[in-house]
Design a protein around this motif. Structure first.
Motif, PDB file in Angstrom:
ATOM      1  N   GLU A  85       0.684  -0.951   0.046  1.00 48.10           N
ATOM      2  CA  GLU A  85       0.123   0.094  -0.225  1.00 48.10           C
ATOM      3  C   GLU A  85       0.732   1.142  -0.135  1.00 48.10           C
ATOM      4  O   GLU A  85       0.445   2.675   0.103  1.00 48.10           O
ATOM      5  CB  GLU A  85      -1.652   0.016   1.013  1.00 48.10           C
ATOM      6  N   ASN A  86       2.411   0.939   0.511  1.00 46.89           N
ATOM      7  CA  ASN A  86       3.257   1.880   0.639  1.00 46.89           C
ATOM      8  C   ASN A  86       3.670   2.085  -1.254  1.00 46.89           C
ATOM      9  O   ASN A  86       4.907   3.054  -0.587  1.00 46.89           O
ATOM     10  CB  ASN A  86       3.921   2.307   1.603  1.00 46.89           C
ATOM     11  N   GLY A  87       3.719   1.687  -1.800  1.00 53.27           N
ATOM     12  CA  GLY A  87       4.105   1.613  -3.156  1.00 53.27           C
ATOM     13  C   GLY A  87       3.297   2.425  -4.236  1.00 53.27           C
ATOM     14  O   GLY A  87       2.668   3.497  -4.139  1.00 53.27           O
ATOM     15  N   VAL A  88       4.078   2.301  -5.105  1.00 51.68           N
ATOM     16  CA  VAL A  88       3.623   3.026  -6.563  1.00 51.68           C
ATOM     17  C   VAL A  88       2.526   2.356  -7.327  1.00 51.68           C
ATOM     18  O   VAL A  88       2.911   0.470  -7.654  1.00 51.68           O
ATOM     19  CB  VAL A  88       5.268   3.528  -6.979  1.00 51.68           C
ATOM     20  N   ASP A  89       2.419   3.035  -8.572  1.00 56.29           N
ATOM     21  CA  ASP A  89       0.987   2.697  -9.185  1.00 56.29           C
ATOM     22  C   ASP A  89       2.010   1.876 -10.330  1.00 56.29           C
ATOM     23  O   ASP A  89       3.454   2.513 -11.115  1.00 56.29           O
ATOM     24  CB  ASP A  89       0.608   3.648 -10.207  1.00 56.29           C
ATOM     25  N   ILE A  90       1.776   0.575 -10.949  1.00 61.84           N
ATOM     26  CA  ILE A  90       2.431  -0.080 -11.977  1.00 61.84           C
ATOM     27  C   ILE A  90       1.071  -0.137 -13.255  1.00 61.84           C
ATOM     28  O   ILE A  90       0.281  -0.566 -13.241  1.00 61.84           O
ATOM     29  CB  ILE A  90       2.574  -1.337 -12.000  1.00 61.84           C
ATOM     30  N   VAL A  91       1.575   0.420 -14.787  1.00 58.96           N
ATOM     31  CA  VAL A  91       0.252   0.518 -15.296  1.00 58.96           C
ATOM     32  C   VAL A  91      -0.031  -0.705 -15.770  1.00 58.96           C
ATOM     33  O   VAL A  91       0.675  -2.204 -16.186  1.00 58.96           O
ATOM     34  CB  VAL A  91       1.546   1.109 -16.830  1.00 58.96           C
ATOM     35  N   GLY A  92      -1.158  -1.342 -15.870  1.00 60.59           N
ATOM     36  CA  GLY A  92      -1.839  -2.090 -16.248  1.00 60.59           C
ATOM     37  C   GLY A  92      -2.302  -3.543 -15.319  1.00 60.59           C
ATOM     38  O   GLY A  92      -2.494  -4.076 -15.630  1.00 60.59           O
ATOM     39  N   HIS A  93      -1.889  -2.906 -14.038  1.00 57.75           N
ATOM     40  CA  HIS A  93      -1.894  -3.831 -12.545  1.00 57.75           C
ATOM     41  C   HIS A  93      -2.521  -3.147 -11.863  1.00 57.75           C
ATOM     42  O   HIS A  93      -1.974  -1.090 -11.656  1.00 57.75           O
ATOM     43  CB  HIS A  93      -0.688  -4.218 -11.570  1.00 57.75           C
ATOM     44  N   ALA A  99       9.110  -2.329  -5.852  1.00 54.53           N
ATOM     45  CA  ALA A  99      10.577  -2.671  -6.478  1.00 54.53           C
ATOM     46  C   ALA A  99      11.764  -3.052  -5.589  1.00 54.53           C
ATOM     47  O   ALA A  99      12.081  -2.358  -5.001  1.00 54.53           O
ATOM     48  CB  ALA A  99      10.128  -1.497  -7.547  1.00 54.53           C
ATOM     49  N   PHE A 100      12.260  -4.082  -6.087  1.00 49.68           N
ATOM     50  CA  PHE A 100      13.321  -4.650  -5.885  1.00 49.68           C
ATOM     51  C   PHE A 100      14.014  -5.370  -6.140  1.00 49.68           C
ATOM     52  O   PHE A 100      13.920  -6.462  -7.086  1.00 49.68           O
ATOM     53  CB  PHE A 100      13.056  -6.072  -4.590  1.00 49.68           C
ATOM     54  N   PRO A 101      15.479  -5.012  -7.042  1.00 52.73           N
ATOM     55  CA  PRO A 101      16.145  -5.190  -7.664  1.00 52.73           C
ATOM     56  C   PRO A 101      16.726  -6.959  -7.937  1.00 52.73           C
ATOM     57  O   PRO A 101      17.469  -7.224  -6.895  1.00 52.73           O
ATOM     58  CB  PRO A 101      17.093  -4.261  -8.047  1.00 52.73           C
ATOM     59  N   ILE A 102      16.536  -7.433  -8.269  1.00 51.07           N
ATOM     60  CA  ILE A 102      17.553  -9.231  -7.899  1.00 51.07           C
ATOM     61  C   ILE A 102      18.646  -8.681  -9.583  1.00 51.07           C
ATOM     62  O   ILE A 102      18.711  -9.735 -10.380  1.00 51.07           O
ATOM     63  CB  ILE A 102      16.749 -10.167  -8.330  1.00 51.07           C
ATOM     64  N   GLU A 103      20.062  -9.130  -8.745  1.00 57.80           N
ATOM     65  CA  GLU A 103      21.385  -9.912  -9.969  1.00 57.80           C
ATOM     66  C   GLU A 103      21.576 -11.723  -9.694  1.00 57.80           C
ATOM     67  O   GLU A 103      21.572 -12.061  -8.703  1.00 57.80           O
ATOM     68  CB  GLU A 103      21.787  -8.713  -9.753  1.00 57.80           C
ATOM     69  N   TYR A 104      21.460 -11.855 -10.582  1.00 57.72           N
ATOM     70  CA  TYR A 104      22.289 -13.441 -11.040  1.00 57.72           C
ATOM     71  C   TYR A 104      23.380 -13.533 -10.813  1.00 57.72           C
ATOM     72  O   TYR A 104      23.917 -12.481 -11.624  1.00 57.72           O
ATOM     73  CB  TYR A 104      21.342 -13.576 -11.826  1.00 57.72           C
ATOM     74  N   LYS A 105      24.535 -14.143 -10.062  1.00 57.15           N
ATOM     75  CA  LYS A 105      25.599 -14.878 -10.441  1.00 57.15           C
ATOM     76  C   LYS A 105      26.180 -15.709  -9.758  1.00 57.15           C
ATOM     77  O   LYS A 105      25.702 -16.678  -9.736  1.00 57.15           O
ATOM     78  CB  LYS A 105      26.544 -13.598  -9.023  1.00 57.15           C
ATOM     79  N   ARG A 106      27.075 -15.701 -11.254  1.00 55.79           N
ATOM     80  CA  ARG A 106      27.409 -17.143 -10.827  1.00 55.79           C
ATOM     81  C   ARG A 106      28.166 -18.042  -9.538  1.00 55.79           C
ATOM     82  O   ARG A 106      28.414 -19.105  -9.767  1.00 55.79           O
ATOM     83  CB  ARG A 106      28.865 -17.757 -11.831  1.00 55.79           C
ATOM     84  N   GLY A 107      28.760 -17.048  -8.953  1.00 58.69           N
ATOM     85  CA  GLY A 107      29.904 -18.236  -7.630  1.00 58.69           C
ATOM     86  C   GLY A 107      28.500 -17.530  -6.583  1.00 58.69           C
ATOM     87  O   GLY A 107      28.008 -18.024  -6.522  1.00 58.69           O
ATOM     88  N   LYS A 108      30.170 -17.066  -5.328  1.00 58.50           N
ATOM     89  CA  LYS A 108      28.884 -17.233  -3.899  1.00 58.50           C
ATOM     90  C   LYS A 108      29.694 -15.938  -4.178  1.00 58.50           C
ATOM     91  O   LYS A 108      30.180 -14.510  -4.467  1.00 58.50           O
ATOM     92  CB  LYS A 108      30.277 -17.608  -3.228  1.00 58.50           C
TER      93      LYS A 108
END
Length: 214
Positions: A85-93, A99-108
């Motif tokens: 409820e404290n977020g922002v509007d997303i077009v079409g929803h 929002a939270f970014p997620i990055e994929y990495k090969r190692g540790k």
């Protein structure tokens, strides 16, 4: 956005400013096992234009992002929009989302900030694009098969801003800096191009001055 730099370069710059310059200014590159594995993992994560809706969550893969403040552009592996409820509007929803970014990495997880600065830069881009505040993001490390949460602080955002300023400075001058060599050079994908051992030796001009004109 011709004068914008690639966001992915932040990781190279944090690891080694010379490596970043060789790749992004001199356009040199060599593949090694780590870079090939990294490309494979990102290929799995990067499926452009695909959105999934799972309950209160919208998952966007390979999302193009940019920041006019930092003058960088890039792609987020995954961005999760969680209904809040404290977020922002997303077009079409319907509803509001954070929002939270997620990055994929090969190692540790690394001891240094190479991965972290990239994630923080992604958060800055998303904040600017969606007019929201992002206080955390995530890495998924292939080697440990685990998601790791990272707090995105104001100090880290300030640090990334300073890094991008320095990157633009070198890029505008087309300058490849010398750096202090160390054990990290052995795992660098550009060690055969960079030849770090030669950076500690004198130049031909210095040799002549020392031996012929001294």
């Amino acid at each position: 956005m011709e004068d914008y730099l690639l966001l992915s370069g932040l990781q190279h710059f944090q690891f080694c400013k010379r490596q970043w310059a060789l790749i992004h200014i001199e356009q040199q590159w060599e593949e090694n096992v780590k870079t090939v594995e990294g490309h494979y993992l990102h290929k799995k994560a990067d499926t452009p234009s695909i959105k999934e809706k799972r309950g209160n969550k919208i998952i966007v893969r390979a999302m193009p992002i940019h920041s006019h403040e930092l003058k960088i552009t890039g792609v987020c592996d995954v961005v999760e929009f969680i209904e809040d409820e404290n977020g922002v509007d997303i077009v079409g929803h319907s509803g509001k989302y954070k929002a939270f970014p997620i990055e994929y990495k090969r190692g540790k997880p690394k001891k240094g900030k190479e991965d972290i600065v990239q994630l923080v830069a992604q958060a800055i881009c998303l904040e600017e694009m969606h007019l929201i505040n992002i206080d955390k993001g995530y890495f998924f490390y292939h080697e440990i098969r685990k998601r790791v949460e990272v707090s995105i602080t104001e100090d880290l955002k300030k640090y990334v801003k300073e890094l991008t300023d320095e990157m633009h400075h070198y890029y505008q001058k087309k300058h490849t800096p010398k750096v202090k060599t160390g054990p990290h050079c052995r795992s660098c994908s550009l060690k055969n191009i960079c030849l770090p051992s030669l950076m500690n030796k004198i130049t031909v001009q210095q040799y002549l001055e020392r031996n012929l004109y001294g």
